[in-house]
Enzyme design. Structure first.
Site, PDB file in Angstrom:
ATOM      1  N   TRP A 230     -22.744  14.647   8.344  1.00 47.70           N
ATOM      2  CA  TRP A 230     -21.912  13.666   6.962  1.00 47.70           C
ATOM      3  C   TRP A 230     -21.507  14.853   5.531  1.00 47.70           C
ATOM      4  O   TRP A 230     -22.997  14.679   4.857  1.00 47.70           O
ATOM      5  CB  TRP A 230     -21.526  12.784   6.923  1.00 47.70           C
ATOM      6  CG  TRP A 230     -21.084  11.150   7.530  1.00 47.70           C
ATOM      7  CD1 TRP A 230     -20.584  12.272   8.606  1.00 47.70           C
ATOM      8  CD2 TRP A 230     -21.134  10.267   7.457  1.00 47.70           C
ATOM      9  NE1 TRP A 230     -20.817  10.986   8.981  1.00 47.70           N
ATOM     10  CE2 TRP A 230     -20.153  10.001   8.911  1.00 47.70           C
ATOM     11  CE3 TRP A 230     -21.526   9.803   6.528  1.00 47.70           C
ATOM     12  CZ2 TRP A 230     -20.311   8.146   8.957  1.00 47.70           C
ATOM     13  CZ3 TRP A 230     -21.620   7.847   6.510  1.00 47.70           C
ATOM     14  CH2 TRP A 230     -20.875   7.726   7.618  1.00 47.70           C
TER      15      TRP A 230
ATOM     16  N   GLU B 138      -5.977  -4.375  -2.264  1.00 45.51           N
ATOM     17  CA  GLU B 138      -6.036  -5.095  -1.591  1.00 45.51           C
ATOM     18  C   GLU B 138      -7.133  -5.530  -1.712  1.00 45.51           C
ATOM     19  O   GLU B 138      -7.303  -6.667  -2.240  1.00 45.51           O
ATOM     20  CB  GLU B 138      -6.546  -4.536   0.188  1.00 45.51           C
ATOM     21  CG  GLU B 138      -5.409  -4.365   0.864  1.00 45.51           C
ATOM     22  CD  GLU B 138      -6.241  -3.121   1.160  1.00 45.51           C
ATOM     23  OE1 GLU B 138      -5.285  -2.177   2.206  1.00 45.51           O
ATOM     24  OE2 GLU B 138      -6.324  -2.237  -0.337  1.00 45.51           O
TER      25      GLU B 138
ATOM     26  N   THR C 164       1.006  -1.250   0.047  1.00 46.77           N
ATOM     27  CA  THR C 164      -0.113   0.051  -0.324  1.00 46.77           C
ATOM     28  C   THR C 164       0.714   1.346   0.089  1.00 46.77           C
ATOM     29  O   THR C 164       1.794   1.034   0.439  1.00 46.77           O
ATOM     30  CB  THR C 164      -1.280  -0.093   1.248  1.00 46.77           C
ATOM     31  OG1 THR C 164       0.321  -0.346   2.412  1.00 46.77           O
ATOM     32  CG2 THR C 164      -2.050  -1.149   1.364  1.00 46.77           C
TER      33      THR C 164
ATOM     34  N   LYS D 112     -17.420  16.106   8.890  1.00 46.34           N
ATOM     35  CA  LYS D 112     -18.556  15.365  10.287  1.00 46.34           C
ATOM     36  C   LYS D 112     -19.251  16.893  10.444  1.00 46.34           C
ATOM     37  O   LYS D 112     -18.392  18.325  11.385  1.00 46.34           O
ATOM     38  CB  LYS D 112     -18.090  14.766  11.028  1.00 46.34           C
ATOM     39  CG  LYS D 112     -17.526  13.295  11.213  1.00 46.34           C
ATOM     40  CD  LYS D 112     -17.500  12.003  11.985  1.00 46.34           C
ATOM     41  CE  LYS D 112     -16.587  10.781  11.207  1.00 46.34           C
ATOM     42  NZ  LYS D 112     -15.458  11.163  10.266  1.00 46.34           N
TER      43      LYS D 112
END
Length: 549
Positions: free
Chosen positions: A445, A335, A189, A440
């Site tokens: 959101w 992944e 990653t 937030k």
């Protein structure tokens, strides 16, 4: 009852022999300073066998890790194919990582041999004193004597020339019978927080993934296609393009280090490229070049799949309307091998419905089982409204990291992607934000991606990144960091008014910063942690013409 089917393992070596035999007319084209050089799939297959023999002479006789520090070129493709087929594990090293991270991944993977392009040999040599397990360095192309000496490290390592090494070997090799679940390739990653984490793909997972990538619900590759592989081979398994091309017979055009808009457009025009894969920043540069050079001919180009970060709808529409090019959204991560969705609109859709599908991240692949998990841990419905963290599992989804425990990343056999999104009843995914990037504000959101996409639709905006910053009243509010196009003058009120027609008024940022470039991660994404730190340190000049709502 058991089936009567033969139990033949899915192995990389099968791709080599298949492509080299049945697609002799397909080719790999590597771009160079003097133009293209070409090799047929048959020649590539021969070099893969020579490579396997060469690895044996270097003491590679099992699953040793073989690193690559290379651009996209024929030699890197041969390593992609030949190293796993020989039974070793290919470790593609991200050349854009920081030096400390590069040293970490080379040592963590325990690379035994590293192949490096000559243009990257000198910076790589500086890392080798901190990588004691590397015994051989193979250089693709000539380098000065002083660089060879630096790579050798006073005799600690042997240095070889790629072409010389392969030419000394026969082009026949008896591929070993491997377990299809053995490691084939590994990729780390990007390491935006902490050390990069290793993902190990199997022969089976790569071939299953390639079948999806080549199919009609993804890249629609066949022997008549010519695919421009802009996405680096070291980035998230190259989005499956190398294997999908060999499986389907699609010729590959490899740009090497020539990743600027002008040479890419030249490649598309000269090689009659039909499709490709790239990140949004690359395609933004290509669009700007095309707009400034109306004589350029990219009429052969049909589709480009974009991933790595969300593609601004304005970019999709510009390519569609002005050049007849379909920009396909793809979603995934290191992944997930990486493709999990591709945004091809259903047959018969048109107008707003058509673009609603196209703007999403796309329909789920068969082997990517998905669920949405809300903040309270409950599974959310696929109704295009409920939002949750995207969790996935399947035969090309990792179930762990190499030599590292991360129980927070895995939930009872599911991979927690860290992406927040929704799903339609017919399986189209819309990613609204990263869990760490969603803003937030007052218990609600705000999607930073929605704000970025809306801003980048403004003709004066070249790039825009939005991050959440502390706010005394609402906890967090959005900060818009904007790169203007050439000749444009900052006008916060104009940009605010533009946004108010596209998002809810309460979501419009009060804080604005104008910069010459948005910092990016090693894989081309906006580096939002750098922006948040710059704001906290007072390194950004912030305009706040209005108070928070």
């Amino acid at each position: 009852m058991r089936s009567t089917m033969q139990n033949v393992p899915l192995l990389t070596s099968r791709l080599i022999e298949y492509a080299g035999t049945v697609y002799p007319g397909s080719e790999v084209v590597t771009w160079g300073a003097d133009g293209p050089r070409r090799s047929s799939f048959t020649d590539v297959a021969k070099d893969c066998r020579r490579l396997a023999n060469a690895l044996r002479t270097l003491g590679v006789d099992g699953d040793q890790r073989i690193g690559t520090f290379m651009w996209n070129n024929e030699e890197h493709l041969e390593l992609y194919l030949g190293v796993p087929a020989a039974g070793a594990v290919l470790h593609t090293i991200n050349i854009r990582l920081f030096p400390q991270q590069l040293v970490y991944v080379v040592n963590h993977a325990e690379d035994h041999v590293v192949f490096v392009d000559n243009s990257l040999a000198q910076p790589f040599a500086a890392l080798l004193d901190h990588a004691p397990l590397v015994q051989h360095v193979v250089v693709n192309g000539p380098v000065p004597d002083e660089v060879t000496r630096a790579l050798a490290g006073g005799g600690k390592r042997q240095v070889h020339d790629y072409r010389t090494l392969l030419d000394a070997q026969p082009d026949t090799f008896a591929w070993p019978e491997l377990d299809e679940n053995d490691g084939a390739l590994m990729c780390y990653t990007s390491g935006t927080t902490g050390n990069p984490k290793g993902v190990v793909y199997s022969h089976r997972s790569n071939l299953l993934h390639a079948t999806f990538c080549a199919g009609s619900n993804a890249l629609s590759l066949n022997q008549n296609a010519r695919a421009l592989s802009i996405v680096p081979l070291f980035h998230a398994n190259a989005w499956g393009l190398p294997y999908a091309a060999m499986l389907s017979g699609a010729s590959l055009v490899m740009p090497d280090r020539f990743l600027q808009a002008e040479p890419l457009v030249t490649m598309i025009e000269a090689e009659k490229v039909t499709c490709g894969g790239a990140v949004p920043t690359i395609m933004t540069g290509v669009l700007e070049y095309l707009d400034a050079h109306p004589e350029a001919d990219v009429s052969s180009l049909g589709e480009v799949i974009i991933g790595g970060s969300a593609c601004p709808p304005a970019l999709m529409h510009a390519f569609h309307d002005r050049y007849g090019v379909t920009i396909l959204h793809g979603w995934g991560m290191t992944e997930t091998s990486p493709l999990g969705t591709v945004a091809i609109a259903p047959v018969g859709t048109q107008g707003e419905e058509y673009w609603r599908y196209r703007h999403s991240q796309g329909r789920l692949a068969l082997h990517v089982e998905t669920r949405l998990v809300g903040p309270d841990g409950s599974e959310q419905p696929w109704d295009d409204e409920a939002v949750g963290e995207i969790e996935v599992r399947g035969p090309w989804i990792t179930g762990s990291y190499y030599r590292e425990e991360d129980p927070e990343k895995f939930d009872d056999g599911w991979l927690r992607t860290g992406d927040i999104g929704s799903l339609t009843p017919d399986g189209y995914l819309t990613v609204t934000d990263r869990a760490k990037d969603v803003i937030k504000s007052g218990g609600e959101w705000i999607s930073s991606i929605d704000l970025e996409n809306a801003l980048m639709g403004h003709p004066a905006v070249h790039e825009a990144s939005v991050v959440g910053v502390p706010d005394d009243k609402w906890g967090e509010r959005p900060l818009a960091v904007v790169v203007l196009g050439e000749g444009a003058v900052p006008d916060v009120e104009e940009l605010r008014a533009y946004l108010q027609t596209r998002v809810a008024r309460w979501q419009v940022p009060e804080r604005w910063a104008f910069v010459t470039e948005v910092p990016k991660t090693s894989v081309g994404k906006f580096d939002k942690k750098v922006l948040r730190a710059a704001y906290a340190d007072g390194a950004l000049t912030v305009e706040q013409p209005v108070t928070t709502p």
